[in-house]
Write a protein that holds these residues in place. Sequence first.
Motif, PDB file in Angstrom:
ATOM      1  N   PRO A 195       0.835  -1.202   0.000  1.00  0.00           N
ATOM      2  CA  PRO A 195       0.000   0.000   0.000  1.00  0.00           C
ATOM      3  C   PRO A 195       0.871   1.253   0.000  1.00  0.00           C
ATOM      4  O   PRO A 195       2.079   1.183   0.239  1.00  0.00           O
ATOM      5  CB  PRO A 195      -0.746  -0.103   1.333  1.00  0.00           C
ATOM      6  CG  PRO A 195       0.191  -0.848   2.213  1.00  0.00           C
ATOM      7  CD  PRO A 195       0.988  -1.774   1.335  1.00  0.00           C
ATOM      8  N   ARG A 196       0.244   2.395  -0.274  1.00  0.00           N
ATOM      9  CA  ARG A 196       0.965   3.666  -0.104  1.00  0.00           C
ATOM     10  C   ARG A 196       1.025   3.961   1.372  1.00  0.00           C
ATOM     11  O   ARG A 196       0.010   3.970   2.062  1.00  0.00           O
ATOM     12  CB  ARG A 196       0.196   4.783  -0.813  1.00  0.00           C
ATOM     13  CG  ARG A 196       0.871   5.193  -2.113  1.00  0.00           C
ATOM     14  CD  ARG A 196       0.302   6.489  -2.607  1.00  0.00           C
ATOM     15  NE  ARG A 196       0.565   7.598  -1.697  1.00  0.00           N
ATOM     16  CZ  ARG A 196       0.142   8.823  -1.929  1.00  0.00           C
ATOM     17  NH1 ARG A 196      -0.572   9.073  -2.989  1.00  0.00           N
ATOM     18  NH2 ARG A 196       0.424   9.803  -1.076  1.00  0.00           N
ATOM     19  N   LEU A 197       2.225   4.226   1.864  1.00  0.00           N
ATOM     20  CA  LEU A 197       2.378   4.406   3.307  1.00  0.00           C
ATOM     21  C   LEU A 197       1.765   5.718   3.778  1.00  0.00           C
ATOM     22  O   LEU A 197       1.771   6.708   3.060  1.00  0.00           O
ATOM     23  CB  LEU A 197       3.859   4.392   3.681  1.00  0.00           C
ATOM     24  CG  LEU A 197       4.603   3.087   3.435  1.00  0.00           C
ATOM     25  CD1 LEU A 197       6.045   3.201   3.915  1.00  0.00           C
ATOM     26  CD2 LEU A 197       3.918   1.921   4.135  1.00  0.00           C
ATOM     27  N   THR A 198       1.245   5.679   4.992  1.00  0.00           N
ATOM     28  CA  THR A 198       0.829   6.930   5.614  1.00  0.00           C
ATOM     29  C   THR A 198       2.098   7.707   5.980  1.00  0.00           C
ATOM     30  O   THR A 198       3.201   7.139   5.993  1.00  0.00           O
ATOM     31  CB  THR A 198       0.033   6.670   6.905  1.00  0.00           C
ATOM     32  OG1 THR A 198       0.909   6.025   7.846  1.00  0.00           O
ATOM     33  CG2 THR A 198      -1.162   5.766   6.648  1.00  0.00           C
ATOM     34  N   GLY A 236       2.123   1.590  17.938  1.00  0.00           N
ATOM     35  CA  GLY A 236       1.099   1.865  16.934  1.00  0.00           C
ATOM     36  C   GLY A 236      -0.221   1.280  17.354  1.00  0.00           C
ATOM     37  O   GLY A 236      -0.299   0.106  17.714  1.00  0.00           O
ATOM     38  N   ILE A 237      -1.265   2.088  17.302  1.00  0.00           N
ATOM     39  CA  ILE A 237      -2.572   1.595  17.713  1.00  0.00           C
ATOM     40  C   ILE A 237      -2.959   0.403  16.826  1.00  0.00           C
ATOM     41  O   ILE A 237      -2.428   0.230  15.725  1.00  0.00           O
ATOM     42  CB  ILE A 237      -3.656   2.694  17.645  1.00  0.00           C
ATOM     43  CG1 ILE A 237      -3.810   3.198  16.207  1.00  0.00           C
ATOM     44  CG2 ILE A 237      -3.319   3.846  18.572  1.00  0.00           C
ATOM     45  CD1 ILE A 237      -5.082   4.012  16.025  1.00  0.00           C
ATOM     46  N   THR A 238      -3.858  -0.406  17.332  1.00  0.00           N
ATOM     47  CA  THR A 238      -4.295  -1.575  16.581  1.00  0.00           C
ATOM     48  C   THR A 238      -4.807  -1.139  15.211  1.00  0.00           C
ATOM     49  O   THR A 238      -5.591  -0.206  15.120  1.00  0.00           O
ATOM     50  CB  THR A 238      -5.433  -2.284  17.327  1.00  0.00           C
ATOM     51  OG1 THR A 238      -5.099  -2.306  18.696  1.00  0.00           O
ATOM     52  CG2 THR A 238      -5.602  -3.699  16.820  1.00  0.00           C
ATOM     53  N   LYS A 249       1.331  -1.646  11.615  1.00  0.00           N
ATOM     54  CA  LYS A 249       2.671  -1.978  12.113  1.00  0.00           C
ATOM     55  C   LYS A 249       3.318  -3.043  11.234  1.00  0.00           C
ATOM     56  O   LYS A 249       4.497  -2.970  10.920  1.00  0.00           O
ATOM     57  CB  LYS A 249       2.599  -2.478  13.561  1.00  0.00           C
ATOM     58  CG  LYS A 249       2.246  -1.398  14.560  1.00  0.00           C
ATOM     59  CD  LYS A 249       2.320  -1.900  15.993  1.00  0.00           C
ATOM     60  CE  LYS A 249       1.187  -2.849  16.346  1.00  0.00           C
ATOM     61  NZ  LYS A 249      -0.155  -2.255  16.276  1.00  0.00           N
ATOM     62  N   THR A 250       2.514  -4.036  10.855  1.00  0.00           N
ATOM     63  CA  THR A 250       3.081  -5.126  10.065  1.00  0.00           C
ATOM     64  C   THR A 250       3.652  -4.615   8.746  1.00  0.00           C
ATOM     65  O   THR A 250       4.691  -5.084   8.287  1.00  0.00           O
ATOM     66  CB  THR A 250       2.016  -6.205   9.816  1.00  0.00           C
ATOM     67  OG1 THR A 250       1.392  -6.510  11.063  1.00  0.00           O
ATOM     68  CG2 THR A 250       2.640  -7.461   9.256  1.00  0.00           C
ATOM     69  N   GLU A 251       2.975  -3.635   8.150  1.00  0.00           N
ATOM     70  CA  GLU A 251       3.490  -3.047   6.911  1.00  0.00           C
ATOM     71  C   GLU A 251       4.858  -2.401   7.169  1.00  0.00           C
ATOM     72  O   GLU A 251       5.764  -2.501   6.340  1.00  0.00           O
ATOM     73  CB  GLU A 251       2.481  -2.024   6.375  1.00  0.00           C
ATOM     74  CG  GLU A 251       2.848  -1.454   5.018  1.00  0.00           C
ATOM     75  CD  GLU A 251       2.984  -2.526   3.940  1.00  0.00           C
ATOM     76  OE1 GLU A 251       2.187  -3.488   3.937  1.00  0.00           O
ATOM     77  OE2 GLU A 251       3.915  -2.418   3.113  1.00  0.00           O
ATOM     78  N   ARG A 279      -5.106   5.071  11.868  1.00  0.00           N
ATOM     79  CA  ARG A 279      -5.314   3.944  10.979  1.00  0.00           C
ATOM     80  C   ARG A 279      -5.339   4.449   9.545  1.00  0.00           C
ATOM     81  O   ARG A 279      -5.901   5.506   9.281  1.00  0.00           O
ATOM     82  CB  ARG A 279      -6.650   3.264  11.300  1.00  0.00           C
ATOM     83  CG  ARG A 279      -6.622   2.581  12.645  1.00  0.00           C
ATOM     84  CD  ARG A 279      -7.955   1.947  12.951  1.00  0.00           C
ATOM     85  NE  ARG A 279      -7.873   1.176  14.188  1.00  0.00           N
ATOM     86  CZ  ARG A 279      -8.903   0.528  14.714  1.00  0.00           C
ATOM     87  NH1 ARG A 279     -10.072   0.548  14.121  1.00  0.00           N
ATOM     88  NH2 ARG A 279      -8.754  -0.156  15.826  1.00  0.00           N
ATOM     89  N   PRO A 280      -4.720   3.687   8.639  1.00  0.00           N
ATOM     90  CA  PRO A 280      -4.710   4.144   7.250  1.00  0.00           C
ATOM     91  C   PRO A 280      -6.112   4.104   6.656  1.00  0.00           C
ATOM     92  O   PRO A 280      -6.964   3.357   7.113  1.00  0.00           O
ATOM     93  CB  PRO A 280      -3.782   3.157   6.549  1.00  0.00           C
ATOM     94  CG  PRO A 280      -3.706   1.975   7.432  1.00  0.00           C
ATOM     95  CD  PRO A 280      -4.013   2.423   8.819  1.00  0.00           C
ATOM     96  N   GLY A 281      -6.312   4.871   5.623  1.00  0.00           N
ATOM     97  CA  GLY A 281      -7.585   4.846   4.902  1.00  0.00           C
ATOM     98  C   GLY A 281      -8.700   5.400   5.747  1.00  0.00           C
ATOM     99  O   GLY A 281      -8.506   6.255   6.600  1.00  0.00           O
TER     100      GLY A 281
HETATM  101  P1  ADP Z   1      -1.398  -3.563  13.069  1.00  0.00           P
HETATM  102  O1  ADP Z   1      -0.380  -4.639  12.939  1.00  0.00           O
HETATM  103  O2  ADP Z   1      -0.809  -2.250  13.459  1.00  0.00           O
HETATM  104  O3  ADP Z   1      -2.592  -3.918  13.888  1.00  0.00           O
HETATM  105  P2  ADP Z   1      -1.832  -4.131  10.330  1.00  0.00           P
HETATM  106  O4  ADP Z   1      -0.423  -4.086   9.857  1.00  0.00           O
HETATM  107  O5  ADP Z   1      -2.450  -5.445  10.529  1.00  0.00           O
HETATM  108  O6  ADP Z   1      -1.974  -3.265  11.640  1.00  0.00           O
HETATM  109  O7  ADP Z   1      -2.696  -3.250   9.319  1.00  0.00           O
HETATM  110  C1  ADP Z   1      -4.088  -3.154   9.397  1.00  0.00           C
HETATM  111  C2  ADP Z   1      -4.676  -3.161   8.006  1.00  0.00           C
HETATM  112  O8  ADP Z   1      -4.323  -1.982   7.308  1.00  0.00           O
HETATM  113  C3  ADP Z   1      -4.182  -4.311   7.174  1.00  0.00           C
HETATM  114  O9  ADP Z   1      -5.254  -4.820   6.458  1.00  0.00           O
HETATM  115  C4  ADP Z   1      -3.161  -3.669   6.246  1.00  0.00           C
HETATM  116  O10 ADP Z   1      -3.061  -4.357   5.034  1.00  0.00           O
HETATM  117  C5  ADP Z   1      -3.716  -2.298   6.070  1.00  0.00           C
HETATM  118  N1  ADP Z   1      -2.700  -1.280   5.811  1.00  0.00           N
HETATM  119  C6  ADP Z   1      -1.510  -1.139   6.409  1.00  0.00           C
HETATM  120  N2  ADP Z   1      -0.864  -0.039   5.948  1.00  0.00           N
HETATM  121  C7  ADP Z   1      -1.663   0.524   5.028  1.00  0.00           C
HETATM  122  C8  ADP Z   1      -1.575   1.684   4.192  1.00  0.00           C
HETATM  123  N3  ADP Z   1      -0.513   2.493   4.236  1.00  0.00           N
HETATM  124  N4  ADP Z   1      -2.616   1.953   3.373  1.00  0.00           N
HETATM  125  C9  ADP Z   1      -3.693   1.160   3.347  1.00  0.00           C
HETATM  126  N5  ADP Z   1      -3.849   0.052   4.094  1.00  0.00           N
HETATM  127  C10 ADP Z   1      -2.852  -0.271   4.933  1.00  0.00           C
END
Ligand code: ADP
Length: 736
Positions: A203-206, A229-231, A235-237, A385-387
């Motif tokens: 995805p495009r990063l925030t 990072g909030i839920t 974070k995984t990205e 949260r993104p999006g």
């Molecule tokens: P966390 O580990 O912080 O709880 P995740 O990494 O699971 O969050 O991300 C939550 C959701 O957001 C996932 O479905 C992920 O694919 C999506 N996501 C992460 N970064 C972005 C981004 N920059 N733009 C859009 N969606 C994203």
Amino acid sequence: MKKPATTAPAPQGLLRVVLPVPLRREFDYLCPLPLPAPGCRVRVPFGNRTMVGLVLSHPEQTEVDLARIKPVTAMLDTSPVLGEAERQLLAWSAQYYLHPPGEVYFQALPTLLRKGEEADYRPVEVWHSLEGDNTTLSRAVKQRQAYELLIQGPMTPGELAARGVTSATLNALAKKGLVQKREQLPARTDWRGEIRIHEDGKPRLTTEQALAVSLLQQAEGFTPFLLEGITGSGKTEVYLQAMEPVLKAGQQVLVMVPEIGLTPQTIARFQRRFALPVCTLHSAMNERERLDAWLACKDGSAAIVIGTRSALLTPFDRLGLIIIDEEHDGSFKQQDGFRYHARDLALLRARQLNIPILLGSATPSFESLHNAACGKYQLLTLSQRPGSATVAEHLLLDSRHVQLEAGLSPQLQQLMAGELEKGNQVMLFLNRRGYAPVLLCHDCGWLADCERCDAHYTWHKHGNRLHCHHCDHQRAKPPHCPQCGSAQLVGTGLGTEQVEQALAALFPQYSAIRIDRDNTRRKGSFEQHLEGIRAGKYQILIGTQMLAKGHHFPDVTLVAMLDVDGALFAGDFRAAERLAQLYIQVAGRAGRASKPGRVVLQTHHPDHALLQDLANQGYRHFAHTALEERCQAGLPPYSYQALFRCQATQGEACRAFLVPLAQQLAPALPASVLCLGPFSARMERKAGQYRYQLLLQAGNRRDLASACRRALAIADTLAAARKVRWSLDVDPQELW
Ligand code: ADP
Ligand code: ZN
Ligand code: ZN
């Protein structure tokens, strides 16, 4: 007749060896030249048996009488199973945790190596794909997914199971002639030089993510980061993109996850991004699978290693980055034997290897927040949260003076109905399985108590049994009161079974699913339930903390915690931290997709400062306040603790050991060290054992360590020590 003199005795040398025994020492043996290198295993006589030992060094001389020193029985390795860096880490760990070195070193070896098996791959059964007519798979989703997985390369049954593929699916595919089982050596690929990254899923990063990624990618040498990072903030990205340059440089990445976090989805996310060998290390693998995975880490053929606590002790050929997801999770601390904290050792390992390390969490441990505040860790924050995903709204519901129905207040029932009518899902959270935590006689007050613990039995209606959740003892529920014969045995308090039952009556038009340890025992059943939830088969979910961690349910818009009041007044000074972490975790289940969510906390103490802080100000603020309190009280992380635990079938035996230990220790303690106790465990008797403890607390680690060493030396001289089971826990995470 005298034997004729044969050739001169073979030249021999000395080996210093550790053995997996609970003794704080090393052992010397004789060995013919050339000596096996440090890090190799040998078989040696010990007492009246032989044992596998690990060579540490080749000493010039020994304190043991040369006439009594024994020769090794066999040499097991031609090259070391533990390299110098690993041995150094383990030696340091044994020092730090003051644990018998042999047990520490052997913790780092897979079971098969502990038993003396050859440290090499063996042919294993793998499934591989065959060319064939796969048009019939269009409707068999699971079979198609499994087939597509195998087209990318053969996999062992264990690897497939970890990705959620069942043997039934495989057998069905085999019948169609699309897959086959065969024996082969595990692939040992050199993946360097051909790093493929699937850009399409990126995805495009925030802005926040981009900042974090760029700081991580620029990190050189030992740099610890804390990613708060909030839920759902992505974070995984950040992990995935931080890994890129490391993998491109041909270095391995270790991703550590909590016990419960190692799901097929987690593995799949890493696999989707990188076309590289991913290997897992966790306790559910069989011995051979573990050894193979261990070897793949060690020889470098695994690029990405995802593992639980013990993965940290695994040797790596060229580790370039360590990531610890959910760093606050309690499962990173081992609670028996060698009581290490994998997060703390990971930091040490990163420093030793001079590589970056990233700790991530929505609710960082207070220790880590403190380290970030002192500048020891670089803090990265994802606050959004993104999006379009929104952050949930938090509500405290006052449950005083209202009629609760199986723990649900009328107001909560109304909120539930509102969401359910809109077609959304509702999640109820109660950290107590069973029907009722207490069974008592309505006529005489008799309580169903466990005979072996200072605890009540939990009544499980399912199976009509009493179950002690502390010692696991079970028995049938008596039909009558054993004291007065009355049939009026009633449950008090609330468990998940009871809520499930009540839901059927309150919301008959919706189907509910309960998720706790009782109904997820069967292998794969947890996954099955989760799938049912995602597919919308259930509208109401009721569960224990199993449900709280890491699972994404996009249609859940209301999350309610039914009863946390007990945790507000628990004795342990970490209880508030744990409750806050759990609350934020549970809250994170709400509104993860585009639907806004609500988090409800039902309580009899709506004015409690902790709950107010959490619901209105958030975790960071709460942590800040709580850390100030700890600072004033001189509690960790502002001080350091070590705990002597002791248990025996008689309480007196524990005291006979701990009282003189404390008495003899006191005069030797520097002013900065407090010795508290001995005092009994909050639940004094568990599984027939009385439990006592002695707590040492110091303003600095050096004084604490020397006090512990002193105490260990005293313990060695006390005969009473041999009549009890005792242990030392450095940096304990909980008191008994
Ligand atoms: P966390 O580990 O912080 O709880 P995740 O990494 O699971 O969050 O991300 C939550 C959701 O957001 C996932 O479905 C992920 O694919 C999506 N996501 C992460 N970064 C972005 C981004 N920059 N733009 C859009 N969606 C994203
Ligand atoms: Zn009775
Ligand atoms: Zn019990």
